[in-house]
Design an enzyme around this catalytic site. Sequence first.
Site, PDB file in Angstrom:
ATOM      1  N   TYR A  34      15.940   2.336 -14.335  1.00  9.73           N
ATOM      2  CA  TYR A  34      16.460   2.893 -15.592  1.00  9.73           C
ATOM      3  C   TYR A  34      16.684   1.793 -16.630  1.00  9.73           C
ATOM      4  CZ  TYR A  34      16.567   7.827 -15.057  1.00  9.73           C
ATOM      5  OH  TYR A  34      16.168   9.133 -14.987  1.00  9.73           O
ATOM      6  N   LYS A  84      18.264  18.002  -8.113  1.00  9.87           N
ATOM      7  CA  LYS A  84      16.876  18.332  -7.806  1.00  9.87           C
ATOM      8  C   LYS A  84      16.750  19.851  -7.926  1.00  9.87           C
ATOM      9  CE  LYS A  84      15.596  14.239  -5.883  1.00  9.87           C
ATOM     10  NZ  LYS A  84      14.771  13.364  -6.687  1.00  9.87           N
ATOM     11  N   LYS A  88      16.218  -0.443  -4.832  1.00  6.86           N
ATOM     12  CA  LYS A  88      17.332   0.253  -4.205  1.00  6.86           C
ATOM     13  C   LYS A  88      16.801   1.087  -3.034  1.00  6.86           C
ATOM     14  CE  LYS A  88      17.433   4.447  -6.914  1.00  6.86           C
ATOM     15  NZ  LYS A  88      17.010   5.343  -5.884  1.00  6.86           N
ATOM     16  N   HIS A  91      21.500   4.612 -11.535  1.00 11.73           N
ATOM     17  CA  HIS A  91      20.915   4.861 -12.857  1.00 11.73           C
ATOM     18  C   HIS A  91      21.950   5.356 -13.879  1.00 11.73           C
ATOM     19  CE1 HIS A  91      17.411   4.367 -10.522  1.00 11.73           C
ATOM     20  NE2 HIS A  91      17.127   5.625 -10.264  1.00 11.73           N
ATOM     21  N   ASP A 122       3.845   4.063  -1.513  1.00 13.75           N
ATOM     22  CA  ASP A 122       3.825   4.988  -2.657  1.00 13.75           C
ATOM     23  C   ASP A 122       4.213   4.339  -3.982  1.00 13.75           C
ATOM     24  OD1 ASP A 122       2.950   7.135  -1.389  1.00 13.75           O
ATOM     25  OD2 ASP A 122       4.913   8.148  -1.197  1.00 13.75           O
ATOM     26  N   LEU A 123       5.322   3.603  -3.934  1.00 15.33           N
ATOM     27  CA  LEU A 123       5.808   2.999  -5.181  1.00 15.33           C
ATOM     28  C   LEU A 123       4.788   2.009  -5.739  1.00 15.33           C
ATOM     29  CD1 LEU A 123       8.479   2.928  -6.929  1.00 15.33           C
ATOM     30  CD2 LEU A 123       8.868   0.713  -5.857  1.00 15.33           C
ATOM     31  N   THR A 170       0.842  -1.204   0.000  1.00 15.34           N
ATOM     32  CA  THR A 170       0.000   0.000   0.000  1.00 15.34           C
ATOM     33  C   THR A 170       0.874   1.250   0.000  1.00 15.34           C
ATOM     34  OG1 THR A 170      -0.101  -0.211   2.394  1.00 15.34           O
ATOM     35  CG2 THR A 170      -1.992  -1.040   1.168  1.00 15.34           C
TER      36      THR A 170
END
Length: 795
Positions: free
Chosen positions: A213, A368, A182, A275, A44-45, A42
Amino acid sequence: MWKVVWATLLLLATVCAQRGYAKETKGAPKVGHVSVVIVGGTGDLAKKYLWQGFFHLYANQVSSGYSFSFYGGGLLPKDKATPFLFEALKGVVCPRELSVERCALVKEQFLKLAEYWQLKTSEDYQALGKHLTEQLTQEGIVEAGRLFYLSVPAFAYADIAERINNSCRPTDGAWLRVVLEKPFGHDFSSAQLLSTQLGTSLKDEEMYRIDHYLGKQVVSKILPFRRENSKHLDPIWNKHHIERVEIVLKETLDARGRIPFYDQYGVIRDVIQNHLTEVMTLLTMGLPANLSDVKEVLRNKLKIFSALQHLDRNCATIGQYQNYNLEVQEELNKTKEYYSLTPTFAGIMVHIDIAQYEKMPIILTSGKMLDERLGYARILFKNDIFCVQSHNSVHCKPKQIVFYFGHGTLQYPAILVSKNLFKPDLMDTEWKEITEHKDVSVLGMPISDYYVLTPTVQREAYAELISHIFQGRKDSFISTENLLASWGFWTPLLHGLAKTSPRLYPGGADNGNMLDFKLLGREVNFANEAVVMIPQDHMGGSGAESFQVMQGKYRSAEMVSAWPEELIVRLAADLQASAEKAVREGGRFHLALSGGSSPLALFQRLARHHYSFPWRDTHVWMVDERCVPLTELDSNFRTLHDHLLQHVKMPYFNIHPMPVQMNQRLCVEEDSGALLYESEINQLVNASSFHFVLLGVGYDGHTASLFPGSKLDAHGDSLVALTESPAKPHQRMSLTLRAINQAQKVGVLVMGKSKHELVTQLSRVKDNPNKWPITGIRPTSGRLVWYIDYDALLG
Ligand code: BG6
């Protein structure tokens, strides 16, 4: 538990493509029942990508004879979590090729096959294992395999793997696949530890370490593209033709909401170690004869890892968006004094030491809070044509191949080949060429200047990888050796940067050119040196552009303080001013320099930026030296040579290393090396008074090679002495307090958070040179200036 069979039968009836369940045949791959368990189902991912990916798998496979059951696992009890799970499941969308009616049916079945299962204790796993097996027996179906997707923080992996091993292994002949997200460790040793722990519960072939990726369509096409176009690429895929390779992931979002994870990792661990590094290996590895031979691909990748040149902190620039620290203080409940050094931006240059790529820069960069969301790898080729008149002619334009992962101006994944290179071959029917374009530019060239290849159907990376896991295709996953090789490469840099303050940047378009960096030899530096920002709440600064150099008093002497870069800029400028003054007045500048790590940035600054420094009239002396051959890496002279002397034009006879090696032995009293150096000083330096002596200070209060407890009085009137250090190499040669205090100016450079305690302590102690040798620095008629960076001053 009849719902699996019921749902499957219904579907099979609808699609006509009936193939009964396979009978169990030992060892052979088979169709049958697959149980999928998402631990963290349940989270986020799972909500964003995983359920969608498994739904696609279900939709694609159910009519080929497999049956499925899906479990969303989590810590909450079933009644609480079930609504969350179904909220996530309801959002899944069908693959485009399904008709509306079939889509509705498939989705309905998918929802029926899913349930929540509390997975908190070992007993919960036992109950699940029992249930999975009972379900097979009750329904009389053959098991194909069990797939556990661990979408939970990495610290939980080892325990969960153990529980799966103890109670959830599939029935004989069926496969077990455990998927791990990861981070796989934090550095080399933690990754190794985690691998060992996991290895006690799972076999290597059972582990699927995801790097999403590798599921991006463009990334997974790098090797096939290189293969298909090898007749064009082979002659130019080398240092003679490639100017540089850039692998870039720019993001506009911040790290808010993820700080407890992000602050421990930072940009290098979060996306560069995995990545971008994976992309780099795909671009540079030798092409395997068989692209789907996992072992050969791995072997070729490992060859690249073992040829990567060691990175030190000069190979990287790091930054942090300005609000990050506030977010850290809020999310981690830290006080206003807390400062995180975690970088949210990094620009790094990598070199591969094999003849094909020698000296060819590979730039990896990510951040970011940048101006746009965009990911790509670009191979920029050299263009040796000089266009005399027709600058717009195709020959004069950049020659490049861009593996465009998505977003940005183009908004779709593509492989772009500039038209002045070659027309690429279409790889297969899953890719098509686009000839009609919107009017956009990609990396400085109108799209119409490229041949553009794009996937016929765009697929999400997670969905791709989930289907590869189902097929047992290990080529899209990170093996233990690959993982450790990558951490082995990145760990020294990460440790080297651990105490470096990142450059602050405001975020978005306001970053302007603040983060631009330039490459010089093996070094990377910000292109724009001047801007150093200080967070408002730290120094009372007035906004993004503010930066300050503070002047004040320390131990009743002058003090200059600033952020590290600004401090170095200031110290270098002060040195140049002293040099110019000395040369104007007496034709010479006598400068005595110390060893240690603090002056390195100064040496580099002088070498790279002070072209008008009067080097020709400067004599360089050593403040102290270790009794090792001058060619050894830990010799102070060697450091000075590597970082400064070899880069500036200075007559050889103006360089004065300390004679620590005489008669083929090191620092032996009878060889009188100290006396020799002293007489050289007396002969050349007016009144034996250096114009500038640069010192550092050690954690124990030592300066030059004058250590606590050494009997400094015993040096009498000598200018140079042999001394003993508590640290290896013990024997040293050093200027004495007398020689230093005779100087016209003495600068003491103190940098880094680790010196904060020392700086605080020294501010309180009285002069006591035998205990704190640095307190013996009291120039008789010259000036003493402390250069202390904010990290050391404020902690
Ligand atoms: C994840 C990182 O692995 O990759 C995130 O943890 C990052 O910080 C993301 O935002 C980028 O992935 P993509 O597919 O959006 O480029």
